[in-house]
Design a protein around this motif. Structure first.
Motif, mmCIF file in Angstrom:
data_model
loop_
_atom_site.group_PDB
_atom_site.id
_atom_site.type_symbol
_atom_site.label_atom_id
_atom_site.label_comp_id
_atom_site.label_asym_id
_atom_site.label_seq_id
_atom_site.Cartn_x
_atom_site.Cartn_y
_atom_site.Cartn_z
ATOM 1 N N MET A 1 0.835 -1.196 0.000
ATOM 2 C CA MET A 1 0.000 0.000 0.000
ATOM 3 C C MET A 1 0.878 1.258 0.000
ATOM 4 O O MET A 1 0.987 1.974 0.990
ATOM 5 C CB MET A 1 -0.942 -0.007 1.221
ATOM 6 N N PRO A 2 1.516 1.522 -1.151
ATOM 7 C CA PRO A 2 2.387 2.698 -1.237
ATOM 8 C C PRO A 2 1.650 3.983 -1.631
ATOM 9 O O PRO A 2 2.253 5.058 -1.624
ATOM 10 C CB PRO A 2 3.376 2.296 -2.334
ATOM 11 N N CYS A 3 0.351 3.878 -1.972
ATOM 12 C CA CYS A 3 -0.371 5.038 -2.519
ATOM 13 C C CYS A 3 -1.041 5.848 -1.414
ATOM 14 O O CYS A 3 -2.259 5.993 -1.357
ATOM 15 C CB CYS A 3 -1.365 4.600 -3.575
ATOM 16 N N VAL A 4 -0.189 6.349 -0.515
ATOM 17 C CA VAL A 4 -0.629 7.134 0.636
ATOM 18 C C VAL A 4 0.228 8.394 0.728
ATOM 19 O O VAL A 4 1.277 8.480 0.095
ATOM 20 C CB VAL A 4 -0.523 6.313 1.941
ATOM 21 N N ASP A 5 -0.201 9.349 1.537
ATOM 22 C CA ASP A 5 0.484 10.642 1.558
ATOM 23 C C ASP A 5 1.740 10.646 2.407
ATOM 24 O O ASP A 5 2.603 11.509 2.242
ATOM 25 C CB ASP A 5 -0.473 11.735 2.051
ATOM 26 N N SER A 6 1.835 9.711 3.352
ATOM 27 C CA SER A 6 2.988 9.712 4.264
ATOM 28 C C SER A 6 3.521 8.295 4.401
ATOM 29 O O SER A 6 3.121 7.542 5.278
ATOM 30 C CB SER A 6 2.560 10.264 5.630
ATOM 31 N N ARG A 7 4.439 7.941 3.504
ATOM 32 C CA ARG A 7 4.925 6.562 3.452
ATOM 33 C C ARG A 7 5.963 6.288 4.541
ATOM 34 O O ARG A 7 6.784 7.144 4.859
ATOM 35 C CB ARG A 7 5.515 6.268 2.075
ATOM 36 N N THR A 8 5.880 5.088 5.096
ATOM 37 C CA THR A 8 6.803 4.656 6.147
ATOM 38 C C THR A 8 7.117 3.180 5.914
ATOM 39 O O THR A 8 6.208 2.410 5.586
ATOM 40 C CB THR A 8 6.150 4.803 7.539
ATOM 41 N N PRO A 9 8.364 2.746 6.082
ATOM 42 C CA PRO A 9 8.693 1.329 5.901
ATOM 43 C C PRO A 9 7.909 0.431 6.848
ATOM 44 O O PRO A 9 7.456 0.858 7.917
ATOM 45 C CB PRO A 9 10.189 1.283 6.215
ATOM 46 N N ASP A 10 7.770 -0.846 6.444
ATOM 47 C CA ASP A 10 7.094 -1.883 7.239
ATOM 48 C C ASP A 10 5.566 -1.681 7.203
ATOM 49 O O ASP A 10 5.041 -1.049 6.309
ATOM 50 C CB ASP A 10 7.634 -1.912 8.669
ATOM 51 N N GLY A 11 4.868 -2.253 8.164
ATOM 52 C CA GLY A 11 3.405 -2.204 8.183
ATOM 53 C C GLY A 11 2.812 -3.591 8.184
ATOM 54 O O GLY A 11 3.498 -4.604 7.977
#
Length: 303
Positions: A235-245
């Motif tokens: 789910m990379p299509c977000v405004d604030s990307r962060t590794p992992d999840g």
């Protein structure tokens, strides 16, 4: 089983511009979900839509928050709509928008009683405006609805706090920074970082929450899902990307326990930006996963 009503809140009022002169594309999410068959996959009775006021890049001089007056006006209208649905014993399945759509939901919940909030998000969104670089209410949503922040937003209709701080469960954060995390650590909310969820085990973590809802005799609880709680690779299509999840396996397990609870009164899905998913592949996978889990488990404990 409750009748499901899909509610569309296509608001981007709580986010900064991704680049100068460009509005955040999350306002197109309900239409994007429709295009990728979420509406077909969820067995619903009605679809309601409430369009927000116009987006601007202006910070409110009183609060230093983007679109503050528009957020207040929109939240009041949202609350009226959701309150009506809850009064009819319907289940609002809400499609955002950014996380600031929570304001309207939370006001409606306060008008109905004493509710819990399970805030599933890759960030805590429990932040004082002084820490915010953007002034976007989306990044402060959990804080605002628990009465922390400028009264213009925290005390709409004189209902502060919409959700009692001790009834907030903030789960899934992976923005590991002491200054950021200390805001919620120093509150009376329950904070479960991604690391802590995995350490406790998903089943244990969620069952502890559901037991607390029961023991506190809360009227019900609300589920907020920010898709950035998912692993950045899926789910990379977000405004604030962060590794992992969370992986989909983890996400589906977690939501399945919540969907089964007869105490779940509604949910909202936020932040997926269609502009960042050109082929629709990430949206398609999300729709397949959440709709399958929801259909399989929704209301099974209450039926």
């Amino acid at each position: 089983m409750k009748e499901i009503c899909i509610v569309e809140f296509p608001s981007n009022l709580g986010l900064k511009e991704p680049q100068p002169g460009k509005e955040p594309g999350v306002k197109n999410l309900p239409n994007w979900f429709w295009r990728h068959n979420l509406h077909k996959a969820i067995d619903h009775k009605d679809v309601l839509r409430l369009d927000p006021p116009k987006y601007t890049t202006n910070r409110d001089s009183e609060t230093n928050i983007l679109n503050a007056n528009a957020l207040v006006d929109y939240a009041r209208e949202q609350a009226y709509l959701i309150n009506n649905l809850l009064s009819q014993n319907k289940f609002p399945f809400i499609l955002g928008g950014d996380c600031s759509i929570l304001l309207g939901s939370a006001i409606a919940l306060k008008q109905k009683g004493n509710y819990g909030l399970f805030y599933l998000d890759g960030h805590t969104d429990f932040m004082n405006v002084s820490l915010s670089e953007t002034g976007g209410a989306g990044g402060m949503a959990a804080s605002i609805v628990t009465g922390n922040g400028p009264p213009k937003l925290t005390n709409i209709l004189n209902l502060s706090p919409y959700i009692k701080e001790e009834n907030l469960w903030c789960a899934g954060n992976r923005e590991y920074d002491d200054e950021y995390e200390n805001e919620i650590r120093n509150s009376s909310a329950t904070y479960l970082s991604l690391h802590e969820i995995r350490k406790q085990g998903i089943s244990n973590a969620v069952q502890t929450f559901l037991t607390e809802v029961k023991n506190k005799n809360l009227d019900s609880f609300w589920l907020h899902i920010d898709v950035d709680v998912l692993n950045d690779s899926i789910m990379p299509c977000v405004d604030s990307r962060t590794p992992d999840g969370l992986t989909y396996e983890e996400f589906n397990e977690l939501t399945s326990y919540l969907f089964q609870s007869p105490k779940l009164s509604g949910l909202e899905i936020t932040i997926l930006d269609p502009d960042l998913d050109a082929t629709g592949e990430y949206t398609k996978n999300f729709v397949e996963n959440i709709s399958a889990t929801f259909k399989k488990h929704f209301g099974t404990l209450g039926s």
